[in-house]
Design an enzyme around this catalytic site. Structure first.
Site, PDB file in Angstrom:
ATOM      1  N   LYS A 199      -3.589   3.757   9.555  1.00  0.00           N
ATOM      2  CA  LYS A 199      -2.463   4.171   8.713  1.00  0.00           C
ATOM      3  C   LYS A 199      -2.929   4.810   7.417  1.00  0.00           C
ATOM      4  O   LYS A 199      -2.404   5.851   6.988  1.00  0.00           O
ATOM      5  CB  LYS A 199      -1.593   2.943   8.420  1.00  0.00           C
ATOM      6  CG  LYS A 199      -0.453   3.168   7.443  1.00  0.00           C
ATOM      7  CD  LYS A 199       0.428   1.934   7.323  1.00  0.00           C
ATOM      8  CE  LYS A 199      -0.245   0.804   6.577  1.00  0.00           C
ATOM      9  NZ  LYS A 199      -0.269   1.024   5.110  1.00  0.00           N
ATOM     10  N   CYS A 210      -4.265  -1.211   8.972  1.00  0.00           N
ATOM     11  CA  CYS A 210      -4.645  -0.565   7.711  1.00  0.00           C
ATOM     12  C   CYS A 210      -5.441   0.726   7.891  1.00  0.00           C
ATOM     13  O   CYS A 210      -5.022   1.787   7.426  1.00  0.00           O
ATOM     14  CB  CYS A 210      -5.440  -1.545   6.846  1.00  0.00           C
ATOM     15  SG  CYS A 210      -4.459  -2.925   6.231  1.00  0.00           S
ATOM     16  N   THR A 227       0.857  -1.186   0.000  1.00  0.00           N
ATOM     17  CA  THR A 227       0.000   0.000   0.000  1.00  0.00           C
ATOM     18  C   THR A 227       0.890   1.232   0.000  1.00  0.00           C
ATOM     19  O   THR A 227       1.615   1.485   0.966  1.00  0.00           O
ATOM     20  CB  THR A 227      -0.918  -0.001   1.227  1.00  0.00           C
ATOM     21  OG1 THR A 227      -1.735  -1.174   1.206  1.00  0.00           O
ATOM     22  CG2 THR A 227      -1.806   1.230   1.244  1.00  0.00           C
TER      23      THR A 227
END
Length: 318
Positions: A185, A182, A42
């Protein structure tokens, strides 16, 4: 060649891309034939452009860089990989589209699409998906807090809106906030992207603010019940992982809940079917641990449920 390394958040909320860039340089140096370089990590918008530069600095063969974000749910990753809702592929070359289409063809035989787009749109798609889900969580938590003040039932409200197909039922369970590797962040990373191009992401700033406050709410409600004093009282906690089906404690709301209870003098006993080892790394011997969900209730005057494990849905109340 897949790049699938961590991109942990820096202190300012931006993504640390040092691992991605280090691998990109190595790939360029090691390349022995025409290569498709796939970024699975990501990464913020524009990372593929920089990876293309780093690979190209050492490459002696043709290559293309693909942005191919993952949409795996922790605890359900294998099923999500084999039966994806969609596969997002960002690239420049038609030949690369053919390679990626052939690679993923076995996973989309049920008809779910491979969506081809440019690299920057693919990079942003992953952040946008997680940020929107985080927004749903903070939204329903705000509604729940309003319901508490005006004597409405948030479970009725949630069901009433969730049956609208434009809204849906997922991520509409009010609780003590989101955590994990996830959502926090990625929300912060999108806020940072907006900051860098002087466009404040006001909705996402509010999403994070609501979530941070929500993590403190359960302990505050319990403290109010006991006139702000937990001294000598034993409080039991069911669930420490940030979500069920994992032992992951990263940014778990339970850490805030237990911390606030300890600050107010409580004696805390915790149970989690998977995450007790990681909880012990956080709190050490400051709290008690049990591998039996009913044993932690012995002598407790209250129970805080911090993770939606199935075994907590219908406990034996007697």
């Amino acid at each position: 060649v897949y790049i699938a390394v961590g991109t942990p958040p820096a202190a300012d909320g931006s993504a640390d891309l040092s691992g991605v860039f280090a691998v990109a340089s190595l790939v360029g140096q090691a390349m022995t034939r025409p290569t498709t370089v796939v970024i699975k990590s990501t990464v913020p918008v524009g990372t593929a452009d920089r990876v293309r530069e780093l690979v190209g600095a050492g490459a002696e063969h043709p290559f293309d860089v693909v942005s191919n974000p993952e949409f795996l749910k922790e605890g359900n990753a294998l099923d999500d990989f084999l039966k994806p809702d969609r596969i997002v592929v960002g690239c420049k070359e038609d030949r690369t589209r053919e390679v990626m289409g052939e690679l993923y063809e076995p996973l989309v035989r049920s008809g779910n699409p491979i969506i081809f787009m440019d690299n920057r749109s693919a990079e942003l798609t992953k952040y946008t998906a997680n940020a929107f889900l985080a927004t749903k969580i903070s939204f329903i938590n705000e509604v729940a807090n309003l319901c508490d003040r005006i004597h409405a039932n948030v479970d009725h409200v949630r069901r009433g809106i969730g049956l609208d197909q434009r809204i849906g039922t997922q991520f509409l369970n009010p609780g003590i906030g989101y955590g994990g590797s996830c959502f926090p962040k990625d929300v912060r990373a999108m806020v940072d992207m907006g900051r860098q191009c002087t466009y404040p992401m006001r909705i996402l700033e509010a999403v994070e603010s609501v979530n941070n406050e929500q993590k403190t709410l359960l302990a505050s409600l319990m403290a109010k019940h006991y006139d702000n004093g937990f001294s000598g009282r034993r409080i039991a906690v069911w669930g420490t992982a940030f979500k069920p089906q994992t032992d992951d404690m990263r940014e778990a709301p339970s850490i805030i809940v237990v911390g606030r209870l300890l600050e107010r003098g409580a004696l805390v006993s915790v149970y989690d079917p998977e995450a007790l080892g990681n909880m012990q790394k956080v709190f050490g011997d400051r709290i008690d641990y049990s591998d039996d969900m009913y044993e932690v209730l012995d002598g407790a005057q209250a129970l805080a449920i911090c993770t939606e494990w199935n075994e907590f849905q219908r406990p034996d109340f007697s």
